[in-house]
Scaffold this motif. Structure first.
Motif, PDB file in Angstrom:
ATOM      1  N   GLU A 175      36.119  34.758  51.171  1.00 55.38           N
ATOM      2  CA  GLU A 175      34.955  35.265  52.023  1.00 55.38           C
ATOM      3  C   GLU A 175      34.252  36.397  51.313  1.00 55.38           C
ATOM      4  OE1 GLU A 175      38.583  37.574  53.561  1.00 55.38           O
ATOM      5  OE2 GLU A 175      38.361  35.264  52.578  1.00 55.38           O
ATOM      6  N   PHE A 176      34.649  36.940  50.425  1.00 55.24           N
ATOM      7  CA  PHE A 176      33.762  37.928  49.682  1.00 55.24           C
ATOM      8  C   PHE A 176      33.117  37.398  48.474  1.00 55.24           C
ATOM      9  CE2 PHE A 176      37.466  40.582  51.634  1.00 55.24           C
ATOM     10  CZ  PHE A 176      36.872  41.077  52.634  1.00 55.24           C
ATOM     11  N   SER A 177      33.534  36.159  48.217  1.00 53.70           N
ATOM     12  CA  SER A 177      32.707  35.609  47.073  1.00 53.70           C
ATOM     13  C   SER A 177      31.180  35.260  46.846  1.00 53.70           C
ATOM     14  CB  SER A 177      33.660  34.472  46.676  1.00 53.70           C
ATOM     15  OG  SER A 177      33.248  33.294  47.628  1.00 53.70           O
ATOM     16  N   ASN A 178      30.504  35.395  48.103  1.00 57.90           N
ATOM     17  CA  ASN A 178      29.256  35.014  48.105  1.00 57.90           C
ATOM     18  C   ASN A 178      28.252  36.273  48.374  1.00 57.90           C
ATOM     19  OD1 ASN A 178      29.183  32.123  47.318  1.00 57.90           O
ATOM     20  ND2 ASN A 178      30.078  32.137  49.290  1.00 57.90           N
ATOM     21  N   LYS A 179      28.943  37.495  48.588  1.00 58.33           N
ATOM     22  CA  LYS A 179      27.948  38.688  48.638  1.00 58.33           C
ATOM     23  C   LYS A 179      27.247  39.191  47.587  1.00 58.33           C
ATOM     24  CE  LYS A 179      29.771  42.266  50.648  1.00 58.33           C
ATOM     25  NZ  LYS A 179      28.870  42.431  52.132  1.00 58.33           N
ATOM     26  N   ARG A 180      26.058  39.567  47.697  1.00 58.67           N
ATOM     27  CA  ARG A 180      25.106  40.414  46.658  1.00 58.67           C
ATOM     28  C   ARG A 180      25.933  41.633  46.235  1.00 58.67           C
ATOM     29  NH1 ARG A 180      20.485  43.906  46.484  1.00 58.67           N
ATOM     30  NH2 ARG A 180      19.686  43.590  44.364  1.00 58.67           N
ATOM     31  N   ALA A 181      26.638  41.678  45.274  1.00 56.20           N
ATOM     32  CA  ALA A 181      27.389  42.710  44.616  1.00 56.20           C
ATOM     33  C   ALA A 181      27.573  42.941  43.188  1.00 56.20           C
ATOM     34  CB  ALA A 181      28.713  42.505  45.522  1.00 56.20           C
ATOM     35  N   PRO A 225      36.037  44.013  43.684  1.00 54.15           N
ATOM     36  CA  PRO A 225      37.018  43.619  42.683  1.00 54.15           C
ATOM     37  C   PRO A 225      37.603  42.479  42.662  1.00 54.15           C
ATOM     38  CG  PRO A 225      37.322  45.726  44.000  1.00 54.15           C
ATOM     39  CD  PRO A 225      36.490  44.920  44.743  1.00 54.15           C
ATOM     40  N   MET A 226      37.759  41.616  41.550  1.00 57.96           N
ATOM     41  CA  MET A 226      38.473  40.577  41.406  1.00 57.96           C
ATOM     42  C   MET A 226      39.663  40.818  40.755  1.00 57.96           C
ATOM     43  SD  MET A 226      35.051  37.948  40.716  1.00 57.96           S
ATOM     44  CE  MET A 226      36.127  36.638  40.719  1.00 57.96           C
ATOM     45  N   PRO A 282      35.059  44.417  49.807  1.00 53.14           N
ATOM     46  CA  PRO A 282      33.954  45.184  48.810  1.00 53.14           C
ATOM     47  C   PRO A 282      34.048  46.754  49.332  1.00 53.14           C
ATOM     48  CG  PRO A 282      33.111  43.496  50.326  1.00 53.14           C
ATOM     49  CD  PRO A 282      34.511  43.499  50.706  1.00 53.14           C
ATOM     50  N   ILE A 283      33.826  47.542  47.986  1.00 52.28           N
ATOM     51  CA  ILE A 283      33.713  48.960  48.214  1.00 52.28           C
ATOM     52  C   ILE A 283      32.129  49.695  48.328  1.00 52.28           C
ATOM     53  CG2 ILE A 283      34.202  51.039  46.781  1.00 52.28           C
ATOM     54  CD1 ILE A 283      36.349  49.282  45.149  1.00 52.28           C
ATOM     55  N   ILE A 284      31.958  50.196  49.280  1.00 43.96           N
ATOM     56  CA  ILE A 284      30.591  50.433  49.482  1.00 43.96           C
ATOM     57  C   ILE A 284      30.469  51.767  48.753  1.00 43.96           C
ATOM     58  CG2 ILE A 284      29.095  51.183  51.399  1.00 43.96           C
ATOM     59  CD1 ILE A 284      30.209  48.413  51.654  1.00 43.96           C
ATOM     60  N   VAL A 329      38.930  53.055  41.201  1.00 40.99           N
ATOM     61  CA  VAL A 329      39.027  51.620  41.465  1.00 40.99           C
ATOM     62  C   VAL A 329      39.905  51.147  40.547  1.00 40.99           C
ATOM     63  CG1 VAL A 329      37.725  49.598  40.753  1.00 40.99           C
ATOM     64  CG2 VAL A 329      36.598  51.593  41.959  1.00 40.99           C
ATOM     65  N   HIS A 330      40.491  51.973  39.634  1.00 44.22           N
ATOM     66  CA  HIS A 330      41.590  51.332  38.491  1.00 44.22           C
ATOM     67  C   HIS A 330      43.015  51.656  39.360  1.00 44.22           C
ATOM     68  CE1 HIS A 330      44.516  52.187  35.106  1.00 44.22           C
ATOM     69  NE2 HIS A 330      43.420  51.190  34.622  1.00 44.22           N
ATOM     70  N   ASN A 331      43.056  52.594  40.214  1.00 46.96           N
ATOM     71  CA  ASN A 331      44.248  52.640  40.939  1.00 46.96           C
ATOM     72  C   ASN A 331      44.241  51.627  42.105  1.00 46.96           C
ATOM     73  OD1 ASN A 331      45.106  55.068  39.755  1.00 46.96           O
ATOM     74  ND2 ASN A 331      44.328  56.269  41.277  1.00 46.96           N
ATOM     75  N   LEU A 332      43.183  51.034  42.432  1.00 45.05           N
ATOM     76  CA  LEU A 332      43.348  50.142  43.092  1.00 45.05           C
ATOM     77  C   LEU A 332      43.749  48.831  42.627  1.00 45.05           C
ATOM     78  CD1 LEU A 332      42.220  49.159  46.320  1.00 45.05           C
ATOM     79  CD2 LEU A 332      40.106  48.382  45.396  1.00 45.05           C
ATOM     80  N   TYR A 333      43.217  48.463  41.422  1.00 46.31           N
ATOM     81  CA  TYR A 333      43.992  47.357  40.424  1.00 46.31           C
ATOM     82  C   TYR A 333      45.365  47.395  40.192  1.00 46.31           C
ATOM     83  CZ  TYR A 333      39.784  44.683  39.440  1.00 46.31           C
ATOM     84  OH  TYR A 333      38.556  43.783  39.727  1.00 46.31           O
ATOM     85  N   VAL A 334      45.916  48.575  40.023  1.00 46.43           N
ATOM     86  CA  VAL A 334      47.187  48.838  39.674  1.00 46.43           C
ATOM     87  C   VAL A 334      48.048  48.618  41.017  1.00 46.43           C
ATOM     88  CG1 VAL A 334      49.015  50.784  39.428  1.00 46.43           C
ATOM     89  CG2 VAL A 334      46.769  50.734  37.791  1.00 46.43           C
TER      90      VAL A 334
END
Length: 303
Positions: free
Chosen positions: A124-130, A239-240, A268-270, A286-291
């Motif tokens: 659902e987040f794959s078609n945002k302008r981002a 983030p993907m 999405p991160i505002i 953001v790096h910690n979010l991936y971890v």
């Protein structure tokens, strides 16, 4: 007489028992375990972590056929869309759109040829302008990005990509962005120009924040470029998270394995309230979010 014989017999039995006890350890017979239970008790090893030489010649041949088929398919689609974009030279935005269509068609075809099971979460987040970012550990990441990013998205790569045969020329024809990484000043200026182009043309952006591919699938430190782009464009960051691609096709390997792949879009991160004095904090966040969302085998060693 009988008593003496009986006593001698008992002494011999006791001596025999003592000798047997002293010369060999006692043990209890273990209960029988089924094959399934025995397999379950053994630690699970990742079958896709083996060296390329352990695949066997049949799997190696299948892998080679798939890679060659992917290469030929990409050559054909690249040639076709190069001709289309040459016709569209006066219309830059239409070339971007055609570049995305090329990616959707080619990326999907290549993933179909390779045949890896795929799971996509958070679409659902794959078609945002981002600004789309993703971890990078395999050539498969490129195929997935080509397939999954929305129309109206431009990539950003080092300027040397123009020298990659055919693909590099198509990248330029598709009006994607390039940055000069020769020195920090030139890189920052290139990022500013890229952000201006994204805002001016109402585009999305895709970037690998690690800046290069990980050799073993473990997350590398993030560069600051994606934060600079967010600050200058005001776009949210999506983030993907890619898992399994490093097992399916490792960096430097010539074998593709049937490992399952997962693509997960995070919320999405505002970035509207981000400020330039906290760039390092945003990168770390953001790096910690991936971890947090990567499996243990893909986290940095210190995590």
């Amino acid at each position: 007489m009988d008593n003496s014989g009986s006593g001698s017999f008992m002494r011999n039995r006791r001596l025999e028992s003592f000798l047997n006890t002293s010369s060999s350890p006692t043990y209890r017979e273990k209960p029988k375990v089924s094959v399934k239970e025995e397999a379950a008790q053994k630690p699970k090893a990742d079958v896709y972590q083996d060296d390329d030489d352990d695949d066997g010649w049949v799997l190696a041949l299948i892998s080679c056929i798939r890679i060659v088929t992917c290469f030929l398919t990409m050559m054909v689609t690249t040639f076709i869309w190069a001709l289309i974009m040459l016709v569209l030279l006066p219309w830059p935005y239409e070339r971007i759109r055609q570049g995305n269509i090329y990616g959707h068609v080619t990326g999907r075809l290549l993933m179909w040829i390779l045949g890896n099971p795929r799971k996509i979460e958070g679409s659902e987040f794959s078609n945002k302008r981002a600004i789309y970012i993703c971890n990078h550990a395999s050539p498969l990441d490129i195929f997935l990005i080509m397939w999954l990013t929305p129309t109206g998205t431009v990539g950003i790569a080092k300027k040397e990509i123009m020298w990659y045969p055919l693909f590099g020329q198509l990248y330029i024809l598709a009006n994607h962005l390039r940055i000069d990484r020769s020195n920090p000043t030139a890189a920052i200026q290139s990022l500013k120009e890229a952000a201006d182009a994204v805002v001016r043309n109402n585009l999305s952006l895709i970037i690998f924040p690690e800046g290069t591919r990980s050799r073993n699938g473990r997350l590398l430190p993030f560069k600051k470029g994606f934060v600079h782009l967010a600050l200058q464009s005001g776009l949210p960051i999506v983030p993907m998270v890619f898992t399994g691609t490093h097992l399916a096709w490792r960096k430097g390997s010539s074998h593709v394995r049937p490992a399952p792949l997962t693509v997960r879009y995070l919320d999405p991160i505002i970035t509207d309230d981000w400020t330039a004095d906290k760039i390092d904090e945003y990168v770390k966040m953001v790096h910690n979010l991936y971890v947090k969302h990567l499996p243990e085998s893909q986290r940095p060693p210190e995590s």
